[in-house]
Structure formats: structure tokens, C-alpha cells
Design a protein around this motif. Structure first.
Motif, PDB file in Angstrom:
ATOM      1  N   PRO B 465       5.967  12.766  -4.255  1.00  0.00           N
ATOM      2  CA  PRO B 465       5.198  11.514  -4.157  1.00  0.00           C
ATOM      3  C   PRO B 465       3.941  11.693  -3.276  1.00  0.00           C
ATOM      4  CG  PRO B 465       7.139  11.425  -2.757  1.00  0.00           C
ATOM      5  CD  PRO B 465       7.119  12.791  -3.368  1.00  0.00           C
ATOM      6  N   PHE B 466       2.802  11.210  -3.797  1.00  0.00           N
ATOM      7  CA  PHE B 466       1.583  11.129  -2.975  1.00  0.00           C
ATOM      8  C   PHE B 466       1.398   9.666  -2.594  1.00  0.00           C
ATOM      9  CE2 PHE B 466      -1.419  14.942  -3.149  1.00  0.00           C
ATOM     10  CZ  PHE B 466      -0.382  15.858  -3.258  1.00  0.00           C
ATOM     11  N   PHE B 467       0.709   9.497  -1.522  1.00  0.00           N
ATOM     12  CA  PHE B 467       0.595   8.106  -1.009  1.00  0.00           C
ATOM     13  C   PHE B 467      -0.863   7.705  -0.828  1.00  0.00           C
ATOM     14  CE2 PHE B 467       4.594   9.916   0.333  1.00  0.00           C
ATOM     15  CZ  PHE B 467       5.509   8.961  -0.077  1.00  0.00           C
ATOM     16  N   GLN B 468      -1.246   6.615  -1.502  1.00  0.00           N
ATOM     17  CA  GLN B 468      -2.635   6.102  -1.330  1.00  0.00           C
ATOM     18  C   GLN B 468      -2.590   4.808  -0.525  1.00  0.00           C
ATOM     19  OE1 GLN B 468      -4.880   5.022  -4.908  1.00  0.00           O
ATOM     20  NE2 GLN B 468      -6.675   6.105  -4.019  1.00  0.00           N
ATOM     21  N   PRO B 469      -3.352   4.815   0.487  1.00  0.00           N
ATOM     22  CA  PRO B 469      -3.317   3.624   1.361  1.00  0.00           C
ATOM     23  C   PRO B 469      -3.904   2.376   0.693  1.00  0.00           C
ATOM     24  CG  PRO B 469      -4.943   5.225   2.159  1.00  0.00           C
ATOM     25  CD  PRO B 469      -4.300   5.839   0.970  1.00  0.00           C
ATOM     26  N   ILE B 470      -3.303   1.256   1.017  1.00  0.00           N
ATOM     27  CA  ILE B 470      -3.835  -0.046   0.595  1.00  0.00           C
ATOM     28  C   ILE B 470      -4.296  -0.763   1.887  1.00  0.00           C
ATOM     29  CG2 ILE B 470      -3.254  -2.246  -0.509  1.00  0.00           C
ATOM     30  CD1 ILE B 470      -1.124  -0.684  -2.148  1.00  0.00           C
ATOM     31  N   VAL B 471      -5.606  -1.035   1.902  1.00  0.00           N
ATOM     32  CA  VAL B 471      -6.227  -1.482   3.165  1.00  0.00           C
ATOM     33  C   VAL B 471      -6.409  -3.015   3.164  1.00  0.00           C
ATOM     34  CG1 VAL B 471      -8.334  -1.305   4.591  1.00  0.00           C
ATOM     35  CG2 VAL B 471      -7.410   0.716   3.396  1.00  0.00           C
ATOM     36  N   ASN B 472      -6.043  -3.598   4.293  1.00  0.00           N
ATOM     37  CA  ASN B 472      -6.349  -5.025   4.467  1.00  0.00           C
ATOM     38  C   ASN B 472      -7.832  -5.128   4.771  1.00  0.00           C
ATOM     39  OD1 ASN B 472      -6.753  -7.655   5.476  1.00  0.00           O
ATOM     40  ND2 ASN B 472      -4.569  -7.798   6.094  1.00  0.00           N
ATOM     41  N   LEU B 473      -8.581  -5.698   3.788  1.00  0.00           N
ATOM     42  CA  LEU B 473     -10.036  -5.687   3.904  1.00  0.00           C
ATOM     43  C   LEU B 473     -10.506  -6.564   5.085  1.00  0.00           C
ATOM     44  CD1 LEU B 473     -10.968  -5.931   0.085  1.00  0.00           C
ATOM     45  CD2 LEU B 473     -11.187  -3.941   1.566  1.00  0.00           C
ATOM     46  N   GLN B 474      -9.687  -7.542   5.394  1.00  0.00           N
ATOM     47  CA  GLN B 474     -10.100  -8.453   6.465  1.00  0.00           C
ATOM     48  C   GLN B 474      -9.862  -7.817   7.836  1.00  0.00           C
ATOM     49  OE1 GLN B 474     -11.614 -10.995   5.118  1.00  0.00           O
ATOM     50  NE2 GLN B 474     -10.817 -10.422   3.047  1.00  0.00           N
ATOM     51  N   SER B 475      -8.716  -7.155   7.969  1.00  0.00           N
ATOM     52  CA  SER B 475      -8.406  -6.604   9.302  1.00  0.00           C
ATOM     53  C   SER B 475      -8.795  -5.140   9.425  1.00  0.00           C
ATOM     54  CB  SER B 475      -6.893  -6.726   9.579  1.00  0.00           C
ATOM     55  OG  SER B 475      -6.185  -5.982   8.618  1.00  0.00           O
ATOM     56  N   ALA B 476      -9.224  -4.551   8.342  1.00  0.00           N
ATOM     57  CA  ALA B 476      -9.565  -3.111   8.273  1.00  0.00           C
ATOM     58  C   ALA B 476      -8.424  -2.247   8.780  1.00  0.00           C
ATOM     59  CB  ALA B 476     -10.869  -2.816   9.035  1.00  0.00           C
ATOM     60  N   LYS B 477      -7.216  -2.582   8.289  1.00  0.00           N
ATOM     61  CA  LYS B 477      -6.030  -1.794   8.675  1.00  0.00           C
ATOM     62  C   LYS B 477      -5.213  -1.463   7.423  1.00  0.00           C
ATOM     63  CE  LYS B 477      -5.282  -2.607  13.425  1.00  0.00           C
ATOM     64  NZ  LYS B 477      -4.987  -3.494  14.480  1.00  0.00           N
ATOM     65  N   ILE B 478      -4.642  -0.291   7.504  1.00  0.00           N
ATOM     66  CA  ILE B 478      -3.776   0.084   6.374  1.00  0.00           C
ATOM     67  C   ILE B 478      -2.449  -0.638   6.534  1.00  0.00           C
ATOM     68  CG2 ILE B 478      -2.553   1.967   5.231  1.00  0.00           C
ATOM     69  CD1 ILE B 478      -4.759   3.838   6.459  1.00  0.00           C
ATOM     70  N   LYS B 480      -0.225  -0.904   3.591  1.00  0.00           N
ATOM     71  CA  LYS B 480       0.748  -0.374   2.605  1.00  0.00           C
ATOM     72  C   LYS B 480       0.291   0.973   2.027  1.00  0.00           C
ATOM     73  CE  LYS B 480       1.108  -5.028   0.687  1.00  0.00           C
ATOM     74  NZ  LYS B 480       2.001  -5.620  -0.288  1.00  0.00           N
ATOM     75  N   TYR B 481       1.275   1.593   1.381  1.00  0.00           N
ATOM     76  CA  TYR B 481       0.933   2.799   0.607  1.00  0.00           C
ATOM     77  C   TYR B 481       1.558   2.688  -0.791  1.00  0.00           C
ATOM     78  CZ  TYR B 481      -1.019   5.510   4.467  1.00  0.00           C
ATOM     79  OH  TYR B 481      -1.811   5.967   5.450  1.00  0.00           O
ATOM     80  N   GLU B 482       0.753   3.068  -1.772  1.00  0.00           N
ATOM     81  CA  GLU B 482       1.333   3.132  -3.128  1.00  0.00           C
ATOM     82  C   GLU B 482       1.808   4.560  -3.369  1.00  0.00           C
ATOM     83  OE1 GLU B 482      -1.261   2.287  -6.474  1.00  0.00           O
ATOM     84  OE2 GLU B 482       0.369   2.553  -7.917  1.00  0.00           O
ATOM     85  N   ALA B 483       3.066   4.685  -3.697  1.00  0.00           N
ATOM     86  CA  ALA B 483       3.603   6.045  -3.988  1.00  0.00           C
ATOM     87  C   ALA B 483       3.206   6.445  -5.422  1.00  0.00           C
ATOM     88  CB  ALA B 483       5.123   6.045  -3.866  1.00  0.00           C
ATOM     89  N   LEU B 484       2.504   7.537  -5.500  1.00  0.00           N
ATOM     90  CA  LEU B 484       2.050   8.013  -6.826  1.00  0.00           C
ATOM     91  C   LEU B 484       2.680   9.396  -7.110  1.00  0.00           C
ATOM     92  CD1 LEU B 484      -1.661   7.031  -6.315  1.00  0.00           C
ATOM     93  CD2 LEU B 484      -0.117   6.018  -8.001  1.00  0.00           C
ATOM     94  N   VAL B 485       3.209   9.539  -8.269  1.00  0.00           N
ATOM     95  CA  VAL B 485       3.957  10.781  -8.545  1.00  0.00           C
ATOM     96  C   VAL B 485       3.012  11.949  -8.849  1.00  0.00           C
ATOM     97  CG1 VAL B 485       4.260  10.348 -11.039  1.00  0.00           C
ATOM     98  CG2 VAL B 485       5.951  11.731  -9.797  1.00  0.00           C
ATOM     99  N   ARG B 486       3.367  13.099  -8.360  1.00  0.00           N
ATOM    100  CA  ARG B 486       2.609  14.329  -8.649  1.00  0.00           C
ATOM    101  C   ARG B 486       3.587  15.442  -9.013  1.00  0.00           C
ATOM    102  NH1 ARG B 486      -0.879  11.323  -8.393  1.00  0.00           N
ATOM    103  NH2 ARG B 486      -2.879  11.322  -7.292  1.00  0.00           N
TER     104      ARG B 486
END
Lengths: 307, 694
Positions: B465-478, B480-486
Motif C-alpha cells: 500500500p502507498f499512501f497519499q495525504p489528504i490535506v485540510n485546505l483550511q487548516s493546512a494539515k494532513i 487522512k491518507y488514501e491507501a493506494l495499491v502498488r
């Protein structure tokens, strides 16, 4: 009258062409085999006690017959009849005085097995011959076989006998128109015919082609017991019937007749005349006949000069 | 009977009849020879007997004669008899009676020989006396005196001679053969005595002599010989008859075998003709299509193998099955024939081509060395013409359309078929030229390779699994992460899901991959308690009990992290059982999981989900997001989705945020989360720090 009648009478009797023929000149003999036979003929080995050979009784150096009244064989035993000549025997219509053998091969077997003659048997002869290096080689040359058989020995002897012919007698030459007989000889021959001798003595052997009775006119010694034709036919009429003997070389084969009772030829002619014509012929006629008979003496068989 | 068996039978009969024929030939030759030899022997015997008779007669007449001839004749007779006795034919038991007669004959012969001996003795004595008497009379000196006696003696002598010559006793019967004289002459008396003795002797012997001469010359030997000959001929006749019958039988057998051979030959010719016809039609069927008379597929394959620059058009009738179903096979077949004729007439002006029926409703036209475009135009024109043509079958008027694939790339037929399949599938055109790019075959090959890669990856723990961060645009903080298969390849590089996931979905490995992703993500989530993690699940997956139970049991077993595990649902084309999805989502909610709708705004995006499913977050599709700065319509779409989400009390995540410009615009619009390369590529591990700079 007699002069006219005589030719007439002669015409009434039908004469045949010359009833005597000469001995053929061609030999037609297997020389090697004949010479082997000659050796056997002279060999006493063929008798039990090695005393007797064929030649003992058939003197081929003379007339092929026995000069004795009866022959002597094994242990001096006497024969029962005068030994006939072996010369020109091939022309005999049958063999032995009484014709009991049809040919020479049958004949040769007789004396060899006769207790009074050779007193042998085929087996012993084969043994003796096979034990002999000389015969082994000679038989090998003739027959090409290594083991000698009795029959081969007989055949060789017969072949020798076939060679024992006596051609070119003066009479044969006369028959072939090669010479003239003397007038006396010619006269003798004529008398021979006119007296009727020719009725039995004819053919190549001047006899030996029929059975005839000794004593047609006057009975010949009837109380003898020679092996005659009656012994074969069992017919008492055939007493003293014998094969007519050959007259060839007759001057060499004394004594005469089956019983050898006559020593001279002239006497034999006279005896025949007496018993078969019932008449004594004249001295002159007998002499002339003897003169004729003398012309029947042939040449010595060629095989006698060969070895 | 089978031809083969008949052939063997005839052959056997031929051999047997030849053997029998040879045997018969030898038999009859031997028999004829033996038969002839026996008859000749009998003749010879008769001749010899005649000779002997003649000699005896001669002997009886002549005074004297060479009697060697008689003994030779007797010998000859005996030899000939011996020869007859040894005749080969007498060994046959049919001739037993002949042998018996011969034995009898031998007895007579022997008896006759004995008689001859007897005759010779009588004859010799008589002739002796006759000859002697002649001389006796002739030479007697005494007779000159008494002529009477002389004449008398001569007369007697003549009678005696005549009696012999005539063999007639009358000449001497009652004849006084004795002479008498009272002459005192002793010579005369002697002559008379001798004469009388011989005359008496002759008279006494004559009867026996005449009888014996007659006996010998008239013996029944002749009769016996005649009898033997006749009996033999009679017996032989039977044998000859048997031979005749035998010959007839053999001849019949021979003739019948000849006849059989003739029949066989005729039959063979007939069969051969039939065979030739069959071969011809077989050859025809190997080359031609029986229905349309066009060449067949086999011929096309052959021609293709010989051709240097082939170009092929494959024509397929659209909906032919329906025509067959509706109008029946007869009409279908007639249509195929008509189409074949139509194709022929349409292509009449073309050079160097052949038309084939490949089977069913497929036709092919093979051109040799033709320009691609020309061929394609021919195909186009054909398609149009066929479409406009009315096929008249009986009273039925049919309009058909065809699909035509044009191909000049090897493998010819396969590629053309593929092009046809594409035509049928896409249905927007009816003529297609095959190109390499159409080739699915490659992907099939690739699929196989990919499957192998997946298999190996699962076995060697290379599903990562690779992980791409999901950023809170308002707080500029990560947050969550979406697990993407590799898929980690042996060379160390990574395959993105687009390269293997579709393939995996068609195999049993997909389940394994999902399971691995869940387990591994849960493990990472344990390490990073500050973040939430989302896992991608297709709505179709949810229908699979194995996957759902696996996921739920994983959550159940990891209660500490299960509230931080979210599910991103991917829309599926045909989702029949929404109820099941609903149940599953409700289950997830129990663990505190949140539900995301993935790629919203693309594909089959369906608003009905939102009414039926308790969705928490909407992920706005990247195809909208990455154009909001350049495309107002996309911007409007984004804003609308955002507004819709807000209204539905759902949060939204913008995907594909690839520039700062987009990120800022999204923040301004009020979209809560952003995800994309602008912030970060998918990473092997989540970042420890959640700080980002927008």
C-alpha cells in the motif's frame, strides 16, 4: 533212269541256306573286366581248400575242356559228367549238359557252390577277395567300388568267358568265302549234312542250340545216371536227352560225349552214327567227316595272350 | 460377398485349378504313356510269337536249318514277356485281372517252349532219317540191279517227304513203307533192312511230329494274347472315360474361374469408376463450397499460404441468424447463394481475385497485390451496394446489411475476424480496415503476464500500500491518507493499479489483494494514530461476501484503529443490489468508519446513491478539479457539487490538485480537503508531520 531221278529226288527235299554261321569277329568285351575274370578263373582261392580253380577243369590253354573222363574237384571228389568246353560257351542257348542254367552267369555260380567242385559260398569268396590287396585294387579299377561283392566276381569271370571265343577257323573262313576247303574236307561237310548230322549240329556253335536224344535209333546205355534232361523235365522220355554239344574245336576236347567214353574223334563219329542212324558208316566216310571237323578248330582266344 | 474376399477366393481357385490341371496333365500323360507302352509290348510279344511260329514252320519244312534262330526267338519272347510283366500300368489294382491272365499266359508260354523242345527232338530225328534215306537210296550200289526196289524206295521216300511237307498223315496212312526183296544179294538185303528201319522209324514218329507241329504253331497263346489285349482295352477305356470326366470337371472349374475373374474385373472397373467419381467430388468439396459454388475456407488457407501480398475482405451478414430463424434455413441458404452471385457480378471488372465462402454467413474476397486504399474502397462500395440491393428469394424481398473487414496483415483471417468483432461491438461503422492498434491479442498476452506478476507478488509479499495525504485546505494539515495499491516488481519498480487491478479483478487474486491492502493499511494505521486512512472498495466488491466479511472481521479484530478506517466506494455500472451496499455501510458506521464516494462527477455518477446510502464524504473527480482554473464550466460543476455536498451535510475532497493555484481556488471556494501531486505523490509511508504549506 537213276540218273534222271536222282536230281528230282534232291529237289524234293527242301534245303535251307547254309545252316552254320561263323563266329562273329567283333569282340565287344570289357577288356579290364575280362582280365580280372581271367585272374579269378585261374585262382584256386575260389575253392575251399585252395586246390581247385575254374581252369582246373576247363583247360583254356587247350580246348577249354577237361582231358579227364570226369573232373576232380574238392578233396579229389569226382564230377558226375564230362566237363564241357568253356570256349564259345556264350553262344550256347543254355548252359550245362542238361541246360539247367539259362546263361553263363547262372552257370558260373554252379561249380563254385558245388561241394564236389569248389565247395565255396559267396560269403567266403567275398571275405577272401576283400582280404586280398591285389584284388581290392583290381576290383576298384573295374567297378569303382571299395568293397568286393560276389556278384562282381561272377560278372568278371563271365566277361572272361565271353572273351573265350575262337574265331577264324578254316571253316568260318570258308563260310565267309575267304578260302576253299580241300575237296576231302568239302566232301566231309557234305556227308555231314547228307547223313543228317546237320539237323542237330547247326548254328554258330554247330550244336548247342537244342536238346536232343543220344540214341534216337538205338538206345544208348540206359542204365546210367548222368544228369540229363529228364532230371529237369521229370519226363522219362527225356532219358539221355542232352544239350547238343558244340563241334567247334572238337579235336581239342577229347574225351567225347557226356560220359567221356570215347577217346578219338573218328570213333565218336562212328558211335553217333550207330546210335542215331542205326548204321555203321564206312571208315572212309568217318575219315572225311573228321577232316571236316578238324576245320572247326579256331584261333586261340585273344584274351589268352593278354595279361 | 466383399470384393476382397471374392478376389482371394478367385485367386485360390486359380491356384488350385492350376495345380489340379498340372496333376491331371501328368496323370493323363503317364497313363497314356503306360497304356501305349503296354499295348506296344503286347504287339511286340505277338510279333515275336509270330516270328517263332514262322521259324518253327520253316524248321518243320526244311530238312535242316540254323536252330540258333529259334533259341534266339525264344529268348526274345521271354524278354518281351518280362517287359510286359514289369509294365507300370499293371501296378494299378484295376488291372489285377490282366496280371492274372498274364500269369496264365506265362504258363502257356512255358508249356509251348517245352513243346518246342519236344518238336525239335521229333523234327531232328525225322529230318535226320529223311536226309539219311535220301542219300541211302541215292548212293546204294545194290539198287542198280533192281529197278523195282529203287522206284518203290523213291515212291515211299516221296510219300514220306510229302507227309512232312503237307503235314498230312494221309500220305503215309495205309502205305506199306517197307521194302521186300528175295534177292540173295547181301548188299540189297542190307539196303532194304536199313531203309525199312528208317521208314518204320519215320512212320512211327510222324503222328507225334504232326501233332506237335500243329500244337506249337496253333497254340492258344494268340487267343490268350488277344483276350489280354481286349480286356486291357476295356479296362483302359474305363480309365480313359474317367480321365475324360476329370478333364471335363477341370475344364469347367477352369472356365468358371475365368468367368469369376471376368466378373471380378468388371466389378473392379465399376468400383474404380465409382471411386474416381468419389475422389472427384471429394476433391471438389476440398476446394469448393457445396452450397454457393465458391471456393471454401480450406482453399483460402491454401491460397493465403501461397500468396506473397494478400489482401482480404471478410464479409459477414448482419443478423443472418435472425433471417434463418424467421424464414427458415432454405431461405437462408438461398440468400447465401444469391449473395455469392451478387459478389461475383459486382467484382466482375476486378482483376486477380477469388471469392470464398468461409462457412456460415461469412464470405471472403482475396486480392493479390492490391493497394490498401483501393481494397478498402471496394469494401465500402460493396457494403453500400449490398445494403441497397433487394434480394428476391421466391416472393420474399430481403434487405440485408453486411460488415466488411479489410486486412492485409498476417495472420490474415484472425486479424480480419478481430476487425469484424470490433465492427459488431462498436456498431458505428460497417467497414473497418484492420490496424495493429486494434489488436487485443497483445493485451491478452499482457494479461497473462500481469496475472503471473500478481501471482508472484502475492507469493513474495510484494503487494504494497502507498499512501497519499489528504490535506485540510483550511487548516493546512494532513488529516487522512488514501491507501493506494502498488505492485512491487522484482526489479524494484512499482506498478500502479491501472496496470494490474483490472486484470486482478477478473481473477481470484483480487480478493487476496483486497485482503492484503486491508491488513497492511490497518497495520500502518496503528503506527500513525494521528491520521485517518481510507481504503478503496468497489461497489461490486461489496456484493462479494468473502470480501465484506474479511473487511468487517479485520475491523472487528482491530477495534483501536477501526474507527479511523474509511471506505472509498467506487461506482459500478450495474449495481443491482443497492440494499446490500446499504447494509454493509451501516455495518461500517458501527465501527466509526466513514464512507466516501470516489470519483464523483465522472462515469455513471448517480445521485440516487445519496438518497439511499448514508454517504459521509464526496470525492470530486480529478477531471473536473484539474480544469477549474481554466474552464469555467468545470469550476461551476465543482461549485455545484460542493454546494450539493454542503446541503447533504457531506464533506468534499478535491482530487488531482496539481497546482498551488488550484489549491488556493479550492480553499477560497470552501472545499474542505484537497489531494494531489501538488501536496504529495502517494508515499510508502505516511509522513510523521502533518504540516503542509499551501
Amino acid at each position: 533212269m537213276l540218273k534222271y531221278l536222282t536230281p528230282l529226288l534232291i529237289i524234293t527235299i527242301v534245303y535251307a541256306s547254309e545252316p552254320i554261321s561263323p563266329i562273329p569277329l567283333e569282340r565287344g568285351v570289357h577288356i579290364k573286366k575280362a582280365l580280372l575274370g581271367k585272374e579269378l578263373f585261374f585262382d584256386t582261392m575260389l575253392s575251399k581248400d585252395s586246390s581247385t580253380a575254374c581252369v582246373s577243369c576247363h583247360d583254356v590253354s587247350s580246348g577249354g575242356a577237361d582231358a579227364r573222363v570226369v573232373s576232380e574237384g574238392f578233396e579229389g571228389k569226382k564230377g558226375n559228367i564230362q566237363a564241357p568246353t568253356v570256349f564259345n560257351a556264350k553262344y550256347n542257348f543254355k548252359q550245362f549238359w542238361n541246360g539247367r542254367a539259362n546263361n553263363l552267369l547262372e552257370q558260373a555260380d554252379g561249380p563254385i557252390n558245388n561241394p564236389a567242385e569248389h565247395n565255396m559260398n559267396p560269403k567266403s569268396i567275398e571275405e577272401r577277395l576283400n582280404a586280398s590287396a591285389k584284388y581290392k585294387q583290381k576290383f576298384q579299377e573295374v567297378y569303382g567300388t571299395s568293397k568286393i561283392e560276389y556278384q562282381q566276381a561272377l560278372e568278371a569271370i563271365v566277361e572272361f568267358e565271353n572273351a573265350l571265343t575262337t574265331p577264324n577257323s578254316r571253316f568260318d573262313k570258308f563260310l565267309r568265302n575267304e578260302l576253299q576247303l580241300t575237296s576231302q574236307e568239302q566232301e566231309g561237310y557234305t556227308i555231314f549234312k547228307q547223313l543228317g548230322c546237320i539237323t542237330c549240329h547247326n548254328g554258330v556253335n554247330i550244336g548247342a542250340n537244342s536238346f536232343q536224344k543220344m540214341g534216337t535209333f538205338i538206345e544208348y546205355n540206359s542204365n546210367t545216371s548222368y544228369p540229363d534232361r529228364a532230371e529237369i523235365t521229370k519226363n522219362s522220355e527225356h532219358k539221355n536227352v542232352f544239350k547238343v554239344p558244340t563241334l567247334r574245336n572238337i579235336t581239342l576236347t577229347a574225351p567225347y560225349f557226356h560220359d567221356g567214353s570215347v577217346k578219338t574223334l573218328k570213333e565218336a563219329v562212328q558211335v553217333m552214327s550207330k546210335y542215331n542212324l542205326g548204321q555203321q558208316i564206312s571208315e572212309e566216310e568217318a575219315d572225311k567227316i573228321v577232316l571236316f571237323l578238324e576245320t572247326l578248330k579256331g584261333e586261340k582266344p585273344f584274351v589268352m595272350d593278354m595279361f | 460377398m466383399k470384393l476382397n474376399r471374392l478376389l482371394y477366393l478367385t485367386f485360390a481357385v486359380g491356384i488350385i485349378s492350376s495345380i489340379v490341371l498340372t496333376y491331371f496333365y501328368l496323370l493323363q500323360r503317364d497313363f497314356t504313356k503306360n497304356h501305349r507302352e503296354f499295348l506296344i509290348s503286347i504287339s511286340n510279344l505277338e510279333n515275336s510269337q509270330s516270328d517263332l511260329n514262322y521259324l518253327i514252320l520253316e524248321n518243320s519244312l526244311y530238312a535242316y536249318q540254323d536252330q540258333d534262330k529259334i533259341s534266339q526267338s525264344i529268348q526274345d519272347l521271354q524278354d518281351k514277356y518280362t517287359k510286359i510283366e514289369a509294365s507300370a500300368i499293371l501296378k494299378d489294382k484295376n488291372y489285377l485281372s490282366i496280371r492274372k491272365n498274364l500269369e496264365l499266359f506265362k504258363e502257356r508260354l512255358t508249356k509251348n517252349f517245352e513243346n518246342i523242345e519236344e518238336f525239335q527232338m521229333l523234327n531232328a530225328g525225322i529230318k535226320n532219317s529223311l536226309v539219311f534215306l535220301t542219300r541211302h537210296v541215292e548212293s546204294s550200289v545194290a539198287l542198280s540191279e533192281e529197278k523195282n526196289i529203287f522206284i518203290q524206295a523213291n515212291q515211299i521216300l516221296k510219300h514220306l517227304n510229302d507227309a512232312v511237307k503237307m503235314q498230312d498223315l494221309d500220305y503215309i496212312n495205309n502205305l506199306n513203307v517197307t521194302l521186300t526183296s528175295d534177292s540173295p544179294n547181301q548188299q540189297m538185303q542190307d539196303f532194304i533192312n536199313t531203309f525199312n528201319a528208317h521208314a518204320m522209324y519215320l512212320v512211327k514218329r510222324y503222328p507225334a511230329f504232326v501233332t506237335m507241329t500243329y500244337k506249337v504253331t496253333h497254340s492258344d497263346i494268340y487267343l490268350l494274347m488277344k483276350k489280354i489285349r481286349e480286356e486291357f482295352s476295356l479296362l483302359a477305356l474305363n480309365d480313359f472315360k474317367a480321365l475324360d470326366i476329370f478333364a471335363l470337371i477341370i475344364f469347367s472349374v477352369f472356365l468358371s474361374s475365368l468367368l469369376a475373374i471376368s466378373i471380378l474385373f468388371a466389378k473392379y472397373l465399376k468400383e474404380n469408376k465409382k471411386l474416381q467419381e468419389t475422389t472427384k467430388s471429394l476433391e471438389y468439396s476440398l476446394t469448393y463450397d457445396m452450397l454457393t459454388g465458391l471456393y471454401n475456407r480450406k482453399m483460402l488457407e491454401e491460397d493465403l499460404s501461397k500468396s506473397d501480398f494478400p489482401h482480404i475482405l471478410v464479409i459477414d451478414i448482419n443478423g443472418f441468424k435472425d433471417i434463418n430463424d424467421v424464414y427458415g434455413n432454405e431461405v437462408g441458404n438461398a440468400l447465401l447463394q444469391d449473395l455469392a452471385q451478387f459478389l461475383k457480378s459486382e467484382l466482375l471488372h476486378q482483376a486477380d481475385f477469388k471469392i470464398y465462402r468461409l462457412g456460415g454467413d461469412e464470405f471472403a474476397i482475396l486480392f493479390e497485390d492490391i493497394d490498401k486504399k483501393v481494397a478498402f474502397n471496394i469494401a465500402l462500395s460493396l457494403e453500400q451496394k449490398i445494403m441497397k440491393h433487394i434480394f428476391l428469394i421466391g416472393k420474399l424481398e430481403l434487405n440485408i446489411t453486411v460488415s466488411i473487414a479489410s486486412n492485409c496483415i498476417s495472420p490474415m483471417l484472425e486479424n480480419a475476424d478481430m476487425a469484424l468483432k470490433i465492427i459488431k461491438k462498436e456498431q458505428n461503422k460497417r467497414v473497418l480496415a484492420y490496424k495493429e492498434s486494434l489488436n487485443f491479442k497483445k493485451s491478452v498476452q499482457e494479461n497473462m503476464e500481469t496475472l503471473e506478476q500478481i501471482k508472484v507478488a502475492i507469493q513474495t509479499d510484494c503487494i504494497i500500500p502507498f499512501f497519499q495525504p489528504i490535506v485540510n485546505l483550511q487548516s493546512a494539515k494532513i488529516e487522512k491518507y488514501e491507501a493506494l495499491v502498488r505492485l512491487k516488481l522484482p526489479n524494484g519498480s512499482y506498478l500502479p493499479p491501472i496496470k494490474f487491478l483490472d486484470t486482478a479483478k477478473k481473477s481470484s487474486y483480487y480478493y487476496d489483494i483486497t485482503k492484503i491492502m486491508i491488513e497492511k493499511t490497518i497495520k500502518v494505521a496503528e503506527q500513525f494514530p494521528q491520521y485517518r486512512f481510507s481504503i478503496n472498495v468497489s461497489m461490486l466488491d461489496i456484493l462479494d461476501d468473502e470480501i465484506t466479511s474479511s473487511l468487517l472481521s479485520s475491523l472487528k479484530n482491530n477495534l483501536r484503529v477501526s474507527s479511523r478506517i474509511d471506505i472509498e466506494l467506487l461506482e459500478a455500472e450495474h449495481l443491482n443490489d443497492l440494499e446490500k451496499v446499504k447494509e454493509f455501510v451501516q455495518e461500517l458506521h458501527k465501527y466509526g468508519s466513514k464512507i466516501l464516494i470516489d470519483d464523483f462527477g465522472s462515469g455513471y455518477s448517480n445521485f440516487s446513491y445519496f438518497s439511499d446510502l448514508p454517504i459521509d464524504i464526496v470525492k470530486i473527480d480529478g477531471s473536473i478539479v484539474n480544469e477549474i482554473t481554466t474552464n469555467d464550466r468545470k469550476l461551476h460543476m465543482l461549485k455545484s457539487i460542493h454546494q450539493f455536498s454542503k446541503g447533504m451535510d457531506m464533506q468534499s475532497v478535491a482530487e488531482f490538485v496539481e497546482t498551488r493555484e488550484i489549491a488556493l481556488l479550492l480553499r477560497d471556494i470552501g472545499v474542505r480537503y484537497g489531494q494531489g501531486y501538488y501536496f504529495s505523490k502517494p508515499l510508502q509511508m505516511p509522513l510523521v508531520s502533518d504540516e503542509v504549506i499551501i
